[in-house]
Write a protein that holds these residues in place. Structure first.
Motif, PDB file in Angstrom:
ATOM      1  N   GLY A   9      11.882  -5.204 -17.877  1.00 49.85           N
ATOM      2  CA  GLY A   9      10.628  -4.495 -18.086  1.00 49.85           C
ATOM      3  C   GLY A   9      10.837  -2.987 -18.075  1.00 49.85           C
ATOM      4  O   GLY A   9      11.918  -2.496 -17.796  1.00 49.85           O
ATOM      5  N   GLY A  10       9.784  -2.274 -18.421  1.00 46.21           N
ATOM      6  CA  GLY A  10       9.890  -0.823 -18.415  1.00 46.21           C
ATOM      7  C   GLY A  10       8.724  -0.179 -19.127  1.00 46.21           C
ATOM      8  O   GLY A  10       7.725  -0.843 -19.453  1.00 46.21           O
ATOM      9  N   ALA A  34      10.481 -23.621 -20.307  1.00 47.21           N
ATOM     10  CA  ALA A  34      10.285 -22.291 -19.723  1.00 47.21           C
ATOM     11  C   ALA A  34       9.039 -21.658 -20.322  1.00 47.21           C
ATOM     12  O   ALA A  34       8.792 -21.767 -21.525  1.00 47.21           O
ATOM     13  CB  ALA A  34      11.499 -21.407 -19.992  1.00 47.21           C
ATOM     14  N   GLY A  35       8.286 -21.032 -19.464  1.00 44.57           N
ATOM     15  CA  GLY A  35       7.063 -20.379 -19.922  1.00 44.57           C
ATOM     16  C   GLY A  35       7.025 -18.927 -19.502  1.00 44.57           C
ATOM     17  O   GLY A  35       7.442 -18.593 -18.401  1.00 44.57           O
ATOM     18  N   TRP A  36       6.572 -18.079 -20.396  1.00 41.86           N
ATOM     19  CA  TRP A  36       6.345 -16.666 -20.088  1.00 41.86           C
ATOM     20  C   TRP A  36       4.835 -16.437 -19.986  1.00 41.86           C
ATOM     21  O   TRP A  36       4.080 -16.799 -20.898  1.00 41.86           O
ATOM     22  CB  TRP A  36       6.925 -15.768 -21.177  1.00 41.86           C
ATOM     23  CG  TRP A  36       8.405 -15.662 -21.165  1.00 41.86           C
ATOM     24  CD1 TRP A  36       9.299 -16.352 -21.934  1.00 41.86           C
ATOM     25  CD2 TRP A  36       9.191 -14.784 -20.342  1.00 41.86           C
ATOM     26  NE1 TRP A  36      10.579 -15.971 -21.640  1.00 41.86           N
ATOM     27  CE2 TRP A  36      10.542 -14.993 -20.661  1.00 41.86           C
ATOM     28  CE3 TRP A  36       8.882 -13.837 -19.357  1.00 41.86           C
ATOM     29  CZ2 TRP A  36      11.591 -14.310 -20.050  1.00 41.86           C
ATOM     30  CZ3 TRP A  36       9.912 -13.155 -18.744  1.00 41.86           C
ATOM     31  CH2 TRP A  36      11.246 -13.399 -19.093  1.00 41.86           C
ATOM     32  N   TYR A  37       4.445 -15.849 -18.873  1.00 37.35           N
ATOM     33  CA  TYR A  37       3.057 -15.479 -18.645  1.00 37.35           C
ATOM     34  C   TYR A  37       2.983 -13.956 -18.519  1.00 37.35           C
ATOM     35  O   TYR A  37       3.993 -13.289 -18.286  1.00 37.35           O
ATOM     36  CB  TYR A  37       2.527 -16.073 -17.336  1.00 37.35           C
ATOM     37  CG  TYR A  37       2.218 -17.537 -17.361  1.00 37.35           C
ATOM     38  CD1 TYR A  37       3.230 -18.474 -17.240  1.00 37.35           C
ATOM     39  CD2 TYR A  37       0.908 -17.987 -17.477  1.00 37.35           C
ATOM     40  CE1 TYR A  37       2.941 -19.834 -17.238  1.00 37.35           C
ATOM     41  CE2 TYR A  37       0.606 -19.348 -17.464  1.00 37.35           C
ATOM     42  CZ  TYR A  37       1.633 -20.263 -17.346  1.00 37.35           C
ATOM     43  OH  TYR A  37       1.336 -21.612 -17.344  1.00 37.35           O
ATOM     44  N   ARG A  38       1.765 -13.448 -18.623  1.00 41.09           N
ATOM     45  CA  ARG A  38       1.549 -12.045 -18.297  1.00 41.09           C
ATOM     46  C   ARG A  38       0.187 -11.888 -17.644  1.00 41.09           C
ATOM     47  O   ARG A  38      -0.715 -12.696 -17.873  1.00 41.09           O
ATOM     48  CB  ARG A  38       1.650 -11.166 -19.535  1.00 41.09           C
ATOM     49  CG  ARG A  38       0.530 -11.333 -20.561  1.00 41.09           C
ATOM     50  CD  ARG A  38       0.798 -10.485 -21.792  1.00 41.09           C
ATOM     51  NE  ARG A  38      -0.280 -10.556 -22.774  1.00 41.09           N
ATOM     52  CZ  ARG A  38      -0.217 -10.014 -23.990  1.00 41.09           C
ATOM     53  NH1 ARG A  38       0.889  -9.359 -24.374  1.00 41.09           N
ATOM     54  NH2 ARG A  38      -1.233 -10.129 -24.815  1.00 41.09           N
ATOM     55  N   GLN A  39       0.083 -10.847 -16.830  1.00 39.43           N
ATOM     56  CA  GLN A  39      -1.182 -10.535 -16.173  1.00 39.43           C
ATOM     57  C   GLN A  39      -1.494  -9.058 -16.398  1.00 39.43           C
ATOM     58  O   GLN A  39      -0.912  -8.183 -15.742  1.00 39.43           O
ATOM     59  CB  GLN A  39      -1.139 -10.853 -14.683  1.00 39.43           C
ATOM     60  CG  GLN A  39      -2.481 -10.698 -14.003  1.00 39.43           C
ATOM     61  CD  GLN A  39      -2.531 -11.366 -12.649  1.00 39.43           C
ATOM     62  OE1 GLN A  39      -1.496 -11.697 -12.058  1.00 39.43           O
ATOM     63  NE2 GLN A  39      -3.728 -11.595 -12.149  1.00 39.43           N
ATOM     64  N   CYS A  95       8.167 -15.156 -15.664  1.00 40.56           N
ATOM     65  CA  CYS A  95       8.701 -16.379 -16.250  1.00 40.56           C
ATOM     66  C   CYS A  95       8.449 -17.531 -15.285  1.00 40.56           C
ATOM     67  O   CYS A  95       8.266 -17.329 -14.078  1.00 40.56           O
ATOM     68  CB  CYS A  95      10.180 -16.251 -16.594  1.00 40.56           C
ATOM     69  SG  CYS A  95      11.286 -16.161 -15.190  1.00 40.56           S
ATOM     70  N   SER A  96       8.450 -18.711 -15.834  1.00 35.92           N
ATOM     71  CA  SER A  96       8.175 -19.906 -15.048  1.00 35.92           C
ATOM     72  C   SER A  96       8.971 -21.065 -15.623  1.00 35.92           C
ATOM     73  O   SER A  96       9.478 -21.000 -16.745  1.00 35.92           O
ATOM     74  CB  SER A  96       6.676 -20.236 -15.089  1.00 35.92           C
ATOM     75  OG  SER A  96       6.288 -20.590 -16.410  1.00 35.92           O
ATOM     76  N   GLN A 113       9.317 -13.301  -9.892  1.00 31.95           N
ATOM     77  CA  GLN A 113       8.561 -12.296  -9.163  1.00 31.95           C
ATOM     78  C   GLN A 113       7.795 -11.356 -10.078  1.00 31.95           C
ATOM     79  O   GLN A 113       6.930 -10.606  -9.611  1.00 31.95           O
ATOM     80  CB  GLN A 113       9.505 -11.480  -8.268  1.00 31.95           C
ATOM     81  CG  GLN A 113      10.248 -10.349  -8.962  1.00 31.95           C
ATOM     82  CD  GLN A 113      11.343 -10.813  -9.905  1.00 31.95           C
ATOM     83  OE1 GLN A 113      11.675 -11.999  -9.958  1.00 31.95           O
ATOM     84  NE2 GLN A 113      11.914  -9.888 -10.650  1.00 31.95           N
ATOM     85  N   GLY A 114       8.097 -11.383 -11.347  1.00 35.40           N
ATOM     86  CA  GLY A 114       7.408 -10.553 -12.321  1.00 35.40           C
ATOM     87  C   GLY A 114       8.129  -9.254 -12.606  1.00 35.40           C
ATOM     88  O   GLY A 114       8.875  -8.734 -11.762  1.00 35.40           O
ATOM     89  N   THR A 115       7.911  -8.736 -13.802  1.00 37.25           N
ATOM     90  CA  THR A 115       8.460  -7.450 -14.194  1.00 37.25           C
ATOM     91  C   THR A 115       7.392  -6.696 -14.977  1.00 37.25           C
ATOM     92  O   THR A 115       6.703  -7.266 -15.822  1.00 37.25           O
ATOM     93  CB  THR A 115       9.762  -7.616 -15.014  1.00 37.25           C
ATOM     94  OG1 THR A 115      10.342  -6.342 -15.278  1.00 37.25           O
ATOM     95  CG2 THR A 115       9.519  -8.330 -16.336  1.00 37.25           C
TER      96      THR A 115
END
Length: 121
Positions: A9-10, A34-39, A95-96, A113-115
């Motif tokens: 990330g960045g 595998a799943g990518w989520y975002r918040q 990611c999950s 843990q998220g990025t």
């Protein structure tokens, strides 16, 4: 137990690209999804993309054509290539690991843990 660690990330400007990585370790089935989520800030977590063990992918409509999920089986790593980034892509990305229950993805094996990804205009 599964451990997932995101990186990549960045802060970027609109139109630029980033590639997120997620290293997977521990005990998990070979046929995982595998799943990518975002918040986004102040919003609920949303599913961005999934990639199955046979490389099939699904994407949310707003990222289709811009984001690409991939995986390296030998390295137990999944990736999310994000091109043509927009300010509305700003979010914490997670990611999950999980499975499909019917047509729905269930992140039942765990989360990273998220990025943070921040896209400036």
């Amino acid at each position: 137990q599964v451990q997932l660690v995101e990186s990549g990330g960045g802060l970027v400007q609109a139109g630029e690209s980033l590639r997120l990585s997620c290293g997977i370790s521990g005990r998990f089935p070979a046929t995982y999804v595998a799943g990518w989520y975002r918040q986004p800030p102040g919003k609920q977590r949303e599913l961005v993309a999934t990639i199955s063990s046979d490389e099939r992918t699904r994407y949310m409509s707003s990222v289709k054509g811009r984001f690409t999920a991939s995986r390296d089986h030998a390295k137990n790593t999944v990736y999310l290539q994000m091109n043509s980034l927009k300010p509305e892509d700003t979010a914490v990305y997670y990611c999950s690991l999980g499975t499909f229950i019917g047509a729905n993805y269930d992140p039942n094996y765990g989360w990273g843990q998220g990025t943070q990804v921040t896209v400036s205009s």
